[in-house]
Motif scaffolding. Structure first.
Motif, short mmCIF file in Angstrom:
data_model
loop_
_atom_site.label_atom_id
_atom_site.label_comp_id
_atom_site.label_asym_id
_atom_site.label_seq_id
_atom_site.Cartn_x
_atom_site.Cartn_y
_atom_site.Cartn_z
N HIS A 254 -11.80 41.09 1.16
CA HIS A 254 -11.61 41.99 0.03
C HIS A 254 -12.68 41.72 -1.03
O HIS A 254 -13.15 40.59 -1.18
N HIS B 139 -1.34 40.87 4.29
CA HIS B 139 -2.12 41.43 3.18
C HIS B 139 -3.41 42.08 3.71
O HIS B 139 -3.78 43.18 3.32
N HIS C 138 -10.63 36.01 2.95
CA HIS C 138 -10.66 37.33 3.58
C HIS C 138 -11.81 38.11 2.95
O HIS C 138 -12.55 37.55 2.13
N HIS D 234 -13.17 38.64 -3.24
CA HIS D 234 -13.23 37.31 -2.61
C HIS D 234 -14.56 37.04 -1.93
O HIS D 234 -14.84 35.91 -1.56
N ASP E 53 -4.63 35.27 -1.39
CA ASP E 53 -3.77 36.44 -1.51
C ASP E 53 -2.54 36.40 -0.61
O ASP E 53 -1.84 37.41 -0.46
ZN LIG Z 1 -7.01 40.59 -1.09
#
Ligand SMILES: [Zn+2]
Length: 297
Positions: A119, A196, A117, A122, A217
Protein backbone atom coordinates in the motif's frame (compact mmCIF):
# COMPACT_ATOMS: atom_id res chain seq x y z
CA UNK A 1 13.16 -19.60 16.54
CA UNK A 2 13.00 -23.16 15.27
CA UNK A 3 11.43 -23.44 11.83
CA UNK A 4 9.39 -26.43 10.76
CA UNK A 5 10.42 -28.97 8.15
CA UNK A 6 9.45 -26.63 5.32
CA UNK A 7 11.57 -23.84 6.74
CA UNK A 8 8.57 -21.93 8.01
CA UNK A 9 7.70 -20.46 11.36
CA UNK A 10 5.21 -22.85 12.99
CA UNK A 11 1.65 -21.54 12.64
CA UNK A 12 0.68 -22.15 16.24
CA UNK A 13 2.79 -20.38 18.83
CA UNK A 14 3.88 -22.33 21.88
CA UNK A 15 2.72 -20.97 25.20
CA UNK A 16 4.37 -17.79 26.34
CA UNK A 17 6.38 -19.20 29.24
CA UNK A 18 7.99 -21.79 27.04
CA UNK A 19 8.74 -19.18 24.44
CA UNK A 20 10.30 -16.80 26.93
CA UNK A 21 12.42 -19.62 28.32
CA UNK A 22 13.56 -20.56 24.86
CA UNK A 23 14.42 -16.96 24.00
CA UNK A 24 16.62 -16.88 27.08
CA UNK A 25 18.27 -20.17 26.17
CA UNK A 26 18.90 -19.02 22.63
CA UNK A 27 20.39 -15.82 23.93
CA UNK A 28 18.54 -13.73 21.36
CA UNK A 29 19.84 -10.24 20.73
CA UNK A 30 17.79 -7.37 22.10
CA UNK A 31 16.96 -4.87 19.41
CA UNK A 32 16.15 -1.24 20.00
CA UNK A 33 12.80 -0.57 18.38
CA UNK A 34 11.41 2.79 17.27
CA UNK A 35 8.28 4.14 15.61
CA UNK A 36 8.76 7.29 13.54
CA UNK A 37 5.65 9.38 12.87
CA UNK A 38 5.90 11.09 9.51
CA UNK A 39 2.34 12.00 8.49
CA UNK A 40 -1.20 12.36 9.78
CA UNK A 41 -4.74 13.01 8.64
CA UNK A 42 -7.97 14.13 10.18
CA UNK A 43 -10.75 11.55 10.02
CA UNK A 44 -13.97 10.49 11.71
CA UNK A 45 -14.54 7.37 13.75
CA UNK A 46 -16.85 5.90 11.12
CA UNK A 47 -13.98 5.97 8.62
CA UNK A 48 -12.08 3.30 10.52
CA UNK A 49 -14.51 0.45 11.15
CA UNK A 50 -16.39 -1.76 8.74
CA UNK A 51 -20.01 -1.14 9.56
CA UNK A 52 -19.28 2.41 10.74
CA UNK A 53 -19.43 3.55 14.33
CA UNK A 54 -22.30 4.89 16.41
CA UNK A 55 -20.19 7.76 17.76
CA UNK A 56 -19.70 10.54 15.24
CA UNK A 57 -16.46 11.95 16.57
CA UNK A 58 -13.01 12.84 15.22
CA UNK A 59 -10.41 10.05 15.09
CA UNK A 60 -7.15 11.06 13.48
CA UNK A 61 -4.87 8.60 11.73
CA UNK A 62 -1.08 8.73 11.97
CA UNK A 63 1.46 7.25 9.56
CA UNK A 64 4.63 5.54 10.77
CA UNK A 65 7.66 3.63 9.78
CA UNK A 66 9.58 1.48 12.23
CA UNK A 67 13.24 0.74 12.88
CA UNK A 68 14.78 -2.25 14.67
CA UNK A 69 18.40 -1.54 15.61
CA UNK A 70 20.65 -4.41 16.64
CA UNK A 71 23.48 -6.53 15.28
CA UNK A 72 21.82 -5.83 11.93
CA UNK A 73 19.37 -2.97 11.53
CA UNK A 74 16.03 -3.40 9.83
CA UNK A 75 13.82 -0.64 8.48
CA UNK A 76 10.17 -1.69 8.45
CA UNK A 77 8.25 0.14 5.69
CA UNK A 78 9.30 3.32 3.94
CA UNK A 79 6.38 5.76 4.13
CA UNK A 80 5.16 7.97 1.30
CA UNK A 81 6.62 10.99 -0.46
CA UNK A 82 5.57 14.64 -0.12
CA UNK A 83 4.13 14.43 -3.66
CA UNK A 84 1.87 11.52 -2.77
CA UNK A 85 0.87 13.27 0.46
CA UNK A 86 -0.25 16.31 -1.54
CA UNK A 87 -2.09 14.19 -4.08
CA UNK A 88 -3.99 12.27 -1.39
CA UNK A 89 -4.61 15.15 0.99
CA UNK A 90 -2.43 13.80 3.81
CA UNK A 91 -0.40 16.06 6.09
CA UNK A 92 3.26 15.22 5.52
CA UNK A 93 4.92 16.15 8.81
CA UNK A 94 8.46 15.29 7.77
CA UNK A 95 10.44 13.33 5.22
CA UNK A 96 10.36 9.78 6.62
CA UNK A 97 13.73 8.87 5.13
CA UNK A 98 15.44 11.97 6.51
CA UNK A 99 13.77 11.18 9.83
CA UNK A 100 15.67 7.89 10.05
CA UNK A 101 18.68 10.01 11.02
CA UNK A 102 16.88 10.89 14.26
CA UNK A 103 17.64 7.32 15.36
CA UNK A 104 21.09 7.33 13.75
CA UNK A 105 20.13 5.26 10.72
CA UNK A 106 21.29 6.27 7.24
CA UNK A 107 19.02 4.99 4.45
CA UNK A 108 22.01 5.03 2.14
CA UNK A 109 23.65 2.13 4.00
CA UNK A 110 20.61 0.16 5.21
CA UNK A 111 20.92 -3.48 4.13
CA UNK A 112 17.44 -4.78 4.92
CA UNK A 113 14.03 -3.19 4.41
CA UNK A 114 10.96 -5.18 5.40
CA UNK A 115 7.87 -4.17 3.42
CA UNK A 116 4.82 -5.22 5.37
CA UNK A 117 2.78 -4.78 2.17
CA UNK A 118 2.65 -2.56 -0.92
CA UNK A 119 0.00 0.00 0.00
CA UNK A 120 1.15 3.52 -0.90
CA UNK A 121 1.79 4.56 2.69
CA UNK A 122 4.20 1.67 3.32
CA UNK A 123 6.36 1.46 0.20
CA UNK A 124 6.92 4.97 -1.19
CA UNK A 125 10.60 6.04 -1.03
CA UNK A 126 11.85 2.53 -1.85
CA UNK A 127 14.24 4.18 -4.30
CA UNK A 128 16.10 5.90 -1.48
CA UNK A 129 17.67 2.69 -0.12
CA UNK A 130 20.36 1.97 -2.71
CA UNK A 131 22.06 -0.81 -0.73
CA UNK A 132 19.00 -2.62 0.59
CA UNK A 133 17.29 -5.85 -0.18
CA UNK A 134 13.53 -5.74 0.30
CA UNK A 135 11.64 -8.47 2.14
CA UNK A 136 8.09 -9.03 0.89
CA UNK A 137 5.51 -11.80 1.03
CA UNK A 138 5.17 -13.21 -2.47
CA UNK A 139 1.33 -13.07 -2.65
CA UNK A 140 1.53 -9.29 -2.29
CA UNK A 141 3.24 -8.76 -5.65
CA UNK A 142 0.73 -11.09 -7.30
CA UNK A 143 -2.09 -9.07 -5.77
CA UNK A 144 -0.61 -5.69 -6.73
CA UNK A 145 -0.03 -6.73 -10.34
CA UNK A 146 -2.99 -9.05 -10.80
CA UNK A 147 -6.66 -9.25 -11.67
CA UNK A 148 -8.04 -7.26 -8.75
CA UNK A 149 -6.26 -4.03 -9.61
CA UNK A 150 -8.87 -3.26 -12.26
CA UNK A 151 -11.20 -2.44 -9.36
CA UNK A 152 -10.65 1.13 -8.12
CA UNK A 153 -11.91 0.15 -4.67
CA UNK A 154 -8.87 -2.11 -4.25
CA UNK A 155 -6.36 -0.36 -6.52
CA UNK A 156 -6.89 2.93 -4.68
CA UNK A 157 -4.58 1.78 -1.88
CA UNK A 158 -1.66 1.38 -4.26
CA UNK A 159 0.44 3.84 -6.26
CA UNK A 160 1.12 2.21 -9.60
CA UNK A 161 4.62 3.73 -9.77
CA UNK A 162 5.47 2.08 -6.45
CA UNK A 163 4.29 -1.29 -7.75
CA UNK A 164 6.25 -0.87 -10.98
CA UNK A 165 9.26 0.19 -8.93
CA UNK A 166 9.13 -3.00 -6.90
CA UNK A 167 8.88 -5.03 -10.12
CA UNK A 168 12.03 -3.26 -11.32
CA UNK A 169 13.77 -3.96 -8.00
CA UNK A 170 12.94 -7.61 -8.46
CA UNK A 171 14.47 -7.66 -11.91
CA UNK A 172 17.55 -6.14 -10.29
CA UNK A 173 17.69 -9.04 -7.84
CA UNK A 174 16.86 -6.92 -4.84
CA UNK A 175 13.54 -8.36 -3.62
CA UNK A 176 13.60 -11.32 -1.27
CA UNK A 177 10.21 -12.97 -1.56
CA UNK A 178 8.94 -14.98 1.39
CA UNK A 179 6.12 -17.45 1.13
CA UNK A 180 5.12 -17.87 4.76
CA UNK A 181 6.78 -17.14 8.07
CA UNK A 182 10.51 -16.54 8.13
CA UNK A 183 13.33 -15.70 10.49
CA UNK A 184 15.49 -12.97 8.94
CA UNK A 185 17.94 -12.97 11.82
CA UNK A 186 17.85 -14.14 15.42
CA UNK A 187 15.21 -11.90 17.02
CA UNK A 188 13.52 -10.79 13.77
CA UNK A 189 10.66 -12.88 12.37
CA UNK A 190 8.04 -12.32 9.67
CA UNK A 191 4.42 -13.47 9.93
CA UNK A 192 2.03 -13.39 6.97
CA UNK A 193 -1.63 -12.64 7.64
CA UNK A 194 -4.49 -12.29 5.20
CA UNK A 195 -7.34 -9.88 5.01
CA UNK A 196 -6.24 -6.28 4.69
CA UNK A 197 -4.13 -6.96 1.61
CA UNK A 198 -3.29 -10.29 0.04
CA UNK A 199 0.31 -10.49 1.20
CA UNK A 200 0.43 -8.48 4.41
CA UNK A 201 3.00 -9.50 7.00
CA UNK A 202 3.69 -8.32 10.52
CA UNK A 203 7.09 -8.36 12.21
CA UNK A 204 8.21 -9.64 15.59
CA UNK A 205 11.26 -7.99 17.11
CA UNK A 206 13.05 -9.30 20.20
CA UNK A 207 13.75 -6.41 22.57
CA UNK A 208 14.74 -5.93 26.19
CA UNK A 209 11.05 -6.33 27.12
CA UNK A 210 10.70 -9.52 25.09
CA UNK A 211 9.07 -10.00 21.72
CA UNK A 212 7.32 -6.89 20.42
CA UNK A 213 4.89 -7.28 17.54
CA UNK A 214 4.96 -4.52 14.92
CA UNK A 215 1.46 -5.13 13.60
CA UNK A 216 1.50 -2.66 10.71
CA UNK A 217 -1.95 -2.83 9.10
CA UNK A 218 -2.91 -6.11 10.75
CA UNK A 219 -4.58 -3.69 13.17
CA UNK A 220 -4.61 0.00 12.24
CA UNK A 221 -5.77 1.10 15.69
CA UNK A 222 -5.77 -0.66 19.05
CA UNK A 223 -9.52 -0.48 18.81
CA UNK A 224 -9.84 -2.53 15.60
CA UNK A 225 -8.23 -5.50 17.32
CA UNK A 226 -9.78 -4.99 20.75
CA UNK A 227 -13.34 -4.61 19.53
CA UNK A 228 -13.07 -7.15 16.70
CA UNK A 229 -14.07 -4.60 14.07
CA UNK A 230 -11.74 -4.53 11.07
CA UNK A 231 -10.55 -1.41 9.31
CA UNK A 232 -12.43 -0.31 6.19
CA UNK A 233 -9.70 -1.14 3.66
CA UNK A 234 -10.30 -4.85 3.27
CA UNK A 235 -9.64 -7.68 0.86
CA UNK A 236 -11.13 -10.50 2.99
CA UNK A 237 -12.96 -9.73 6.22
CA UNK A 238 -12.82 -13.25 7.64
CA UNK A 239 -9.05 -13.33 7.27
CA UNK A 240 -8.79 -9.88 8.86
CA UNK A 241 -10.61 -11.15 11.93
CA UNK A 242 -8.39 -14.22 12.12
CA UNK A 243 -5.33 -12.01 11.77
CA UNK A 244 -6.25 -10.36 15.09
CA UNK A 245 -5.96 -13.82 16.67
CA UNK A 246 -2.60 -14.41 15.00
CA UNK A 247 -1.31 -11.12 16.39
CA UNK A 248 -2.30 -12.09 19.92
CA UNK A 249 -0.80 -15.55 19.54
CA UNK A 250 2.58 -14.06 18.63
CA UNK A 251 2.71 -11.45 21.41
CA UNK A 252 3.61 -12.20 25.05
CA UNK A 253 0.77 -9.83 26.10
CA UNK A 254 -1.53 -7.38 24.25
CA UNK A 255 0.80 -4.65 25.57
CA UNK A 256 3.44 -6.00 23.20
CA UNK A 257 1.36 -5.31 20.07
CA UNK A 258 1.97 -2.00 18.27
CA UNK A 259 -0.81 -0.98 15.85
CA UNK A 260 0.06 0.50 12.47
CA UNK A 261 -1.70 3.86 12.45
CA UNK A 262 -2.83 4.73 15.98
CA UNK A 263 -1.95 8.18 17.40
CA UNK A 264 -2.07 6.55 20.85
CA UNK A 265 1.32 4.96 20.12
CA UNK A 266 2.91 8.38 20.53
CA UNK A 267 1.07 8.86 23.83
CA UNK A 268 1.85 5.46 25.31
CA UNK A 269 5.53 5.24 24.45
CA UNK A 270 8.24 7.73 25.42
CA UNK A 271 10.54 9.50 22.97
CA UNK A 272 14.21 8.50 23.03
CA UNK A 273 15.03 12.16 23.76
CA UNK A 274 12.63 14.86 25.00
CA UNK A 275 12.93 16.93 21.83
CA UNK A 276 11.61 13.96 19.80
CA UNK A 277 8.24 13.85 21.57
CA UNK A 278 5.50 13.30 19.00
CA UNK A 279 8.07 12.33 16.37
CA UNK A 280 9.85 9.18 17.57
CA UNK A 281 8.66 6.66 20.16
CA UNK A 282 10.65 3.89 21.82
CA UNK A 283 8.72 0.62 21.54
CA UNK A 284 11.21 -1.47 23.47
CA UNK A 285 10.02 -0.11 26.82
CA UNK A 286 6.78 -0.88 28.64
CA UNK A 287 3.99 1.42 27.42
CA UNK A 288 2.03 3.69 29.69
CA UNK A 289 -1.25 2.46 28.28
CA UNK A 290 -3.70 2.72 31.15
CA UNK A 291 -6.04 4.50 28.71
CA UNK A 292 -6.48 1.22 26.85
CA UNK A 293 -8.79 -0.02 29.57
CA UNK A 294 -11.39 2.48 28.34
CA UNK A 295 -11.30 1.38 24.73
CA UNK A 296 -14.24 -0.58 23.51
CA UNK A 297 -16.54 0.37 26.35
ZN1 LIG B 1 -2.44 -0.97 4.19
Amino acid sequence: MRLDARGKVPASAPDNDARAARAMMENLPEYELFAIRYATREARRADHFIGGDPHDAPMAMDYFLWVAKGPRSFVIDTGFTAEVAAKRGRTHLRDPIEALKLVDVDAYTVQDVILTHLHYDHVGNFHRFPAAQFHLQEPEIHYATGRYMRHPRLAHSFEVEDVVGVVRLNFAGRVRFHDGGAELAPGITLHPVGGHSMGLQFVRVHTRRGWVVVASDTTHFYENMMSGRPFTTAFHIGLMLEAFDTLRAQAPTPQHIVPGHDPLVMKFYPPPRPELAGIVARLDVTPDDAALADIGR
